[in-house]
Design a protein around this motif. Structure first.
Motif, PDB file in Angstrom:
ATOM      1  N   PHE A  40       0.794  -1.233   0.000  1.00 40.73           N
ATOM      2  CA  PHE A  40       0.000   0.000   0.000  1.00 40.73           C
ATOM      3  C   PHE A  40       0.825   1.281   0.000  1.00 40.73           C
ATOM      4  O   PHE A  40       0.322   2.335  -0.380  1.00 40.73           O
ATOM      5  CB  PHE A  40      -0.963   0.008   1.192  1.00 40.73           C
ATOM      6  N   SER A  86      -3.390   6.322   5.633  1.00 41.98           N
ATOM      7  CA  SER A  86      -3.666   4.894   5.488  1.00 41.98           C
ATOM      8  C   SER A  86      -4.946   4.657   4.688  1.00 41.98           C
ATOM      9  O   SER A  86      -4.982   3.807   3.791  1.00 41.98           O
ATOM     10  CB  SER A  86      -3.782   4.258   6.875  1.00 41.98           C
ATOM     11  N   THR A  87      -5.982   5.400   4.992  1.00 44.17           N
ATOM     12  CA  THR A  87      -7.254   5.229   4.300  1.00 44.17           C
ATOM     13  C   THR A  87      -7.131   5.640   2.830  1.00 44.17           C
ATOM     14  O   THR A  87      -7.613   4.930   1.937  1.00 44.17           O
ATOM     15  CB  THR A  87      -8.359   6.049   4.997  1.00 44.17           C
ATOM     16  N   SER A  89      -4.534   5.541   1.040  1.00 38.15           N
ATOM     17  CA  SER A  89      -3.687   4.593   0.305  1.00 38.15           C
ATOM     18  C   SER A  89      -4.478   3.375  -0.183  1.00 38.15           C
ATOM     19  O   SER A  89      -3.993   2.623  -1.023  1.00 38.15           O
ATOM     20  CB  SER A  89      -2.507   4.139   1.171  1.00 38.15           C
ATOM     21  N   THR A  90      -5.684   3.212   0.333  1.00 39.41           N
ATOM     22  CA  THR A  90      -6.527   2.089  -0.091  1.00 39.41           C
ATOM     23  C   THR A  90      -7.665   2.548  -0.997  1.00 39.41           C
ATOM     24  O   THR A  90      -8.694   1.873  -1.096  1.00 39.41           O
ATOM     25  CB  THR A  90      -7.113   1.347   1.132  1.00 39.41           C
ATOM     26  N   GLN A  93      -9.299  -0.030  -3.286  1.00 38.08           N
ATOM     27  CA  GLN A  93     -10.187  -0.978  -2.624  1.00 38.08           C
ATOM     28  C   GLN A  93     -11.500  -0.307  -2.229  1.00 38.08           C
ATOM     29  O   GLN A  93     -12.567  -0.913  -2.317  1.00 38.08           O
ATOM     30  CB  GLN A  93      -9.499  -1.579  -1.385  1.00 38.08           C
ATOM     31  N   ASN A 102     -12.848  -6.374  -0.392  1.00 35.13           N
ATOM     32  CA  ASN A 102     -12.640  -4.931  -0.332  1.00 35.13           C
ATOM     33  C   ASN A 102     -13.622  -4.197   0.565  1.00 35.13           C
ATOM     34  O   ASN A 102     -13.305  -3.118   1.068  1.00 35.13           O
ATOM     35  CB  ASN A 102     -12.674  -4.315  -1.730  1.00 35.13           C
ATOM     36  N   PHE A 105     -12.409  -2.760   3.834  1.00 31.59           N
ATOM     37  CA  PHE A 105     -11.641  -1.520   3.878  1.00 31.59           C
ATOM     38  C   PHE A 105     -12.521  -0.338   4.277  1.00 31.59           C
ATOM     39  O   PHE A 105     -12.025   0.674   4.768  1.00 31.59           O
ATOM     40  CB  PHE A 105     -10.963  -1.248   2.526  1.00 31.59           C
TER      41      PHE A 105
END
Length: 131
Positions: A40, A86-87, A89-90, A93, A102, A105
């Motif tokens: 990620f 972090s969020t 980067s996804t 998904q 997914n 997430f």
């Protein structure tokens, strides 16, 4: 105690528990952190010692967030920033919630909202704190 006070405490305690799980994982399964950083964040070959260090620092941050009112702006701001990165980067998904697992997430989104609320209301959040 007001409903607001109790609500903020419940939110703070549940967010702390959420982050504690991820911090402890870096201490008991550092290879998971290495894989996550590779997938990620594009950081490959993260040494296990760095994963351990990140987990330890995150766990201290979570404990400070949970307990110390004096540092609430800093600890909440750091967790908010860390979780926002972090969020984000996804995003792939999140954009395809019905592919594979997914949809899991999406648990990050209400956590991010809770952190924003806790940051905005940090001066009201004093129940069971030190300082």
């Amino acid at each position: 105690m007001t409903r607001l006070t109790l609500s903020l405490f419940i939110m703070r305690a549940s967010v702390a528990a959420f982050f504690a799980v991820w911090a402890v994982e870096k201490l008991v399964k550092p290879e998971s952190a290495v894989a996550i950083f590779d997938r990620f964040y594009g950081i490959s070959g993260l040494p296990l010692s760095v994963a351990y260090a990140i987990g330890a620092v995150q766990l201290l941050l979570v404990l400070a967030f949970l307990v110390w009112a004096r540092w609430r702006g800093i600890t909440t701001g750091l967790l908010l920033t860390m979780h926002a990165v972090s969020t984000l980067s996804t995003w792939q998904q999140l954009a395809a919630p019905y592919e594979g697992g997914n949809h899991l997430f999406w648990a990050a989104v209400p956590t991010l909202a809770a952190l924003i609320a806790l940051f905005l209301l940090r001066d009201e959040d004093r129940f069971l704190t030190v300082g």
